[in-house]
Design a protein around this motif. Structure first.
Motif, PDB file in Angstrom:
ATOM      1  N   UNK A 238       0.800  -1.408   0.160  1.00  0.00           N
ATOM      2  CA  UNK A 238       0.035   0.087   0.378  1.00  0.00           C
ATOM      3  C   UNK A 238       1.089   1.181  -0.350  1.00  0.00           C
ATOM      4  N   UNK A 239       1.909   0.986   0.268  1.00  0.00           N
ATOM      5  CA  UNK A 239       2.479   2.415   0.709  1.00  0.00           C
ATOM      6  C   UNK A 239       3.422   3.024  -1.260  1.00  0.00           C
ATOM      7  N   UNK A 240       3.030   3.683  -1.758  1.00  0.00           N
ATOM      8  CA  UNK A 240       3.657   3.700  -2.366  1.00  0.00           C
ATOM      9  C   UNK A 240       4.409   5.329  -2.767  1.00  0.00           C
ATOM     10  N   UNK A 241       5.488   4.803  -3.002  1.00  0.00           N
ATOM     11  CA  UNK A 241       6.785   6.011  -3.038  1.00  0.00           C
ATOM     12  C   UNK A 241       7.069   6.458  -4.799  1.00  0.00           C
ATOM     13  N   UNK A 242       7.690   8.050  -5.537  1.00  0.00           N
ATOM     14  CA  UNK A 242       8.004   7.965  -6.569  1.00  0.00           C
ATOM     15  C   UNK A 242       9.177   8.484  -6.430  1.00  0.00           C
ATOM     16  N   UNK A 243      10.560   8.577  -6.807  1.00  0.00           N
ATOM     17  CA  UNK A 243      11.667   8.664  -6.200  1.00  0.00           C
ATOM     18  C   UNK A 243      12.569   9.755  -7.274  1.00  0.00           C
ATOM     19  N   UNK A 244      12.949  10.229  -6.985  1.00  0.00           N
ATOM     20  CA  UNK A 244      13.538  11.151  -8.685  1.00  0.00           C
ATOM     21  C   UNK A 244      14.609  10.777  -8.320  1.00  0.00           C
ATOM     22  N   UNK A 245      16.144  10.855  -8.789  1.00  0.00           N
ATOM     23  CA  UNK A 245      17.150  10.379  -9.417  1.00  0.00           C
ATOM     24  C   UNK A 245      18.347  10.968 -10.086  1.00  0.00           C
ATOM     25  N   UNK A 246      18.849  12.100  -9.041  1.00  0.00           N
ATOM     26  CA  UNK A 246      20.333  12.502 -10.166  1.00  0.00           C
ATOM     27  C   UNK A 246      21.280  11.900 -10.114  1.00  0.00           C
ATOM     28  N   UNK A 247      21.645  11.699 -11.532  1.00  0.00           N
ATOM     29  CA  UNK A 247      22.914  10.975 -11.692  1.00  0.00           C
ATOM     30  C   UNK A 247      23.270  11.661 -13.062  1.00  0.00           C
ATOM     31  N   UNK A 248      25.091  11.358 -13.487  1.00  0.00           N
ATOM     32  CA  UNK A 248      25.132  11.711 -14.713  1.00  0.00           C
ATOM     33  C   UNK A 248      24.695  10.650 -15.448  1.00  0.00           C
ATOM     34  N   UNK A 249      24.379  11.033 -16.640  1.00  0.00           N
ATOM     35  CA  UNK A 249      23.119  10.176 -17.674  1.00  0.00           C
ATOM     36  C   UNK A 249      24.467   8.553 -18.132  1.00  0.00           C
ATOM     37  N   UNK A 250      26.128   8.815 -18.314  1.00  0.00           N
ATOM     38  CA  UNK A 250      25.971   7.777 -18.562  1.00  0.00           C
ATOM     39  C   UNK A 250      26.447   6.906 -17.466  1.00  0.00           C
ATOM     40  N   UNK A 251      25.954   7.338 -15.491  1.00  0.00           N
ATOM     41  CA  UNK A 251      25.829   6.031 -15.713  1.00  0.00           C
ATOM     42  C   UNK A 251      24.211   6.107 -14.820  1.00  0.00           C
ATOM     43  N   UNK A 252      23.409   6.821 -15.884  1.00  0.00           N
ATOM     44  CA  UNK A 252      22.697   6.041 -15.263  1.00  0.00           C
ATOM     45  C   UNK A 252      21.416   4.757 -15.919  1.00  0.00           C
ATOM     46  N   UNK A 253      22.345   4.064 -17.003  1.00  0.00           N
ATOM     47  CA  UNK A 253      21.501   2.814 -17.438  1.00  0.00           C
ATOM     48  C   UNK A 253      21.922   1.722 -15.917  1.00  0.00           C
TER      49      UNK A 253
END
Length: 324
Positions: A238-253
């Motif tokens: 029941x606990x739903x959360x949106x998480x936004x992560x800032x990271x260098x684009x090259x490390x995102x995948x």
């Protein structure tokens, strides 16, 4: 887009949960196949499964993958979130519509060609009463969508009997062309992902074997995904959360692929925006959320992690969520 009739939110018993889990693996599986995988009587599974679909506790729909997707964050005037969210949920191009706890904000996923994105963002949204600011980020890659989400409702042998859950998300395919027959098939499965094969064959004026082959071609190519839409709370999360992560684009995948190792991650997308990853996580309680956020994967490559509660879903997978 999928049928916009609302889904139910009643509590589920253990067998119903397992049937939902089976439909998440294969939304078009026959009741016999599901019963054999679960080791339950066919009549019982068919009766229970039909009831789940009839009262829209779970809804099996097709979601086309013919246009790019974008995440739109809409800041609203205080007291106007519900009004804005309901109007956005009624639009056919919206896939999900969530009210979140970071200020009066609505987060929306839309499926729109780039030619249609500008008028939607620059002309349509600002005219909605209650909208104060609009920010847009296009999805570059998906590491999981809800079409691939499996929250652990089934045992490993049951998953294998249903074909497993190793489908990789498929991004928008530029230049994709569908003929009139494929369009008619997509429209039918968008309205009801479990449209019987015989009905599909009659619609296309072809044999059952040809209809089956057409469906397999569309799903294999990633043009269409058949998904079971169900509220996470009904499966014990029941606990739903949106998480936004800032990271260098090259490390995102690398980070995105690591995150989806957890079955608690429903959705993870690489965005062209201020934050490179958007992650939707569901947990049984706040302790579970704390444990998940403290996992080293979140912090290993991230410059910033912002978690905000998902307060209310107005639309999921193209299906309206009741607000009772």
């Amino acid at each position: 887009m999928p049928d916009t009739d609302a889904v139910s939110t009643r509590a589920l018993d253990p067998l119903s949960l397992r049937i939902v889990g089976a439909l998440q693996v294969d939304g078009r599986a026959s009741w016999r196949k599901i019963a054999e995988a679960l080791g339950e009587p066919v009549r019982t599974v068919a009766r229970r499964g039909a009831a789940l679909l009839e009262d829209r506790t779970v809804q099996v729909v097709g979601l086309p993958n013919t246009d790019p997707t974008h995440i739109v964050r809409v800041r609203c005037r205080p007291g106007m979130v519900a009004s804005v969210a309901e109007r956005l949920a009624a639009r056919p191009e919206t896939v999900f519509v969530y009210a979140v706890g970071q200020g009066p904000e609505v987060v929306v996923e839309v499926m729109l060609d780039y030619a249609d994105l500008a008028p939607f963002v620059l002309e349509d949204l600002p005219t909605l009463d209650g909208v104060e600011e609009v920010r847009t980020a296009s999805a570059l890659e998906y590491y999981r969508t809800v079409a691939e989400w499996s929250p652990g409702l089934l045992a490993d042998q049951e998953l294998r009997a249903l074909g497993g859950t190793n489908l990789a998300p498929t991004g928008h395919q530029p230049g994709l062309h569908l003929d009139a027959v494929d369009r008619a098939l997509v429209d039918a499965l968008v309205a009801d992902g479990r449209t019987p094969l015989q009905a599909v064959a009659a619609l296309l004026d072809c044999s059952d074997a040809t209809a089956r082959r057409r469906i397999e071609q569309l799903t294999t190519r990633g043009v269409l995904r058949i998904r079971a839409v169900v509220e996470p709370a009904l499966v014990g999360l029941p606990v739903e959360t949106l998480v936004w992560i800032r990271v260098h684009p090259s490390r995102a995948p690398e980070l995105g692929r690591a995150l989806v190792a957890s079955p608690l991650v429903r959705y993870c997308a690489f965005l062209a925006g201020d934050d490179q990853l958007l992650v939707d996580v569901t947990t049984a309680d706040l302790d579970g959320l704390r444990t998940l956020l403290a996992d080293h994967y979140w912090g290993a490559g991230a410059d910033r992690v912002t978690a905000t509660p998902l307060l209310r879903a107005y639309k999921r997978g193209g299906v309206l969520v009741p607000q009772d």
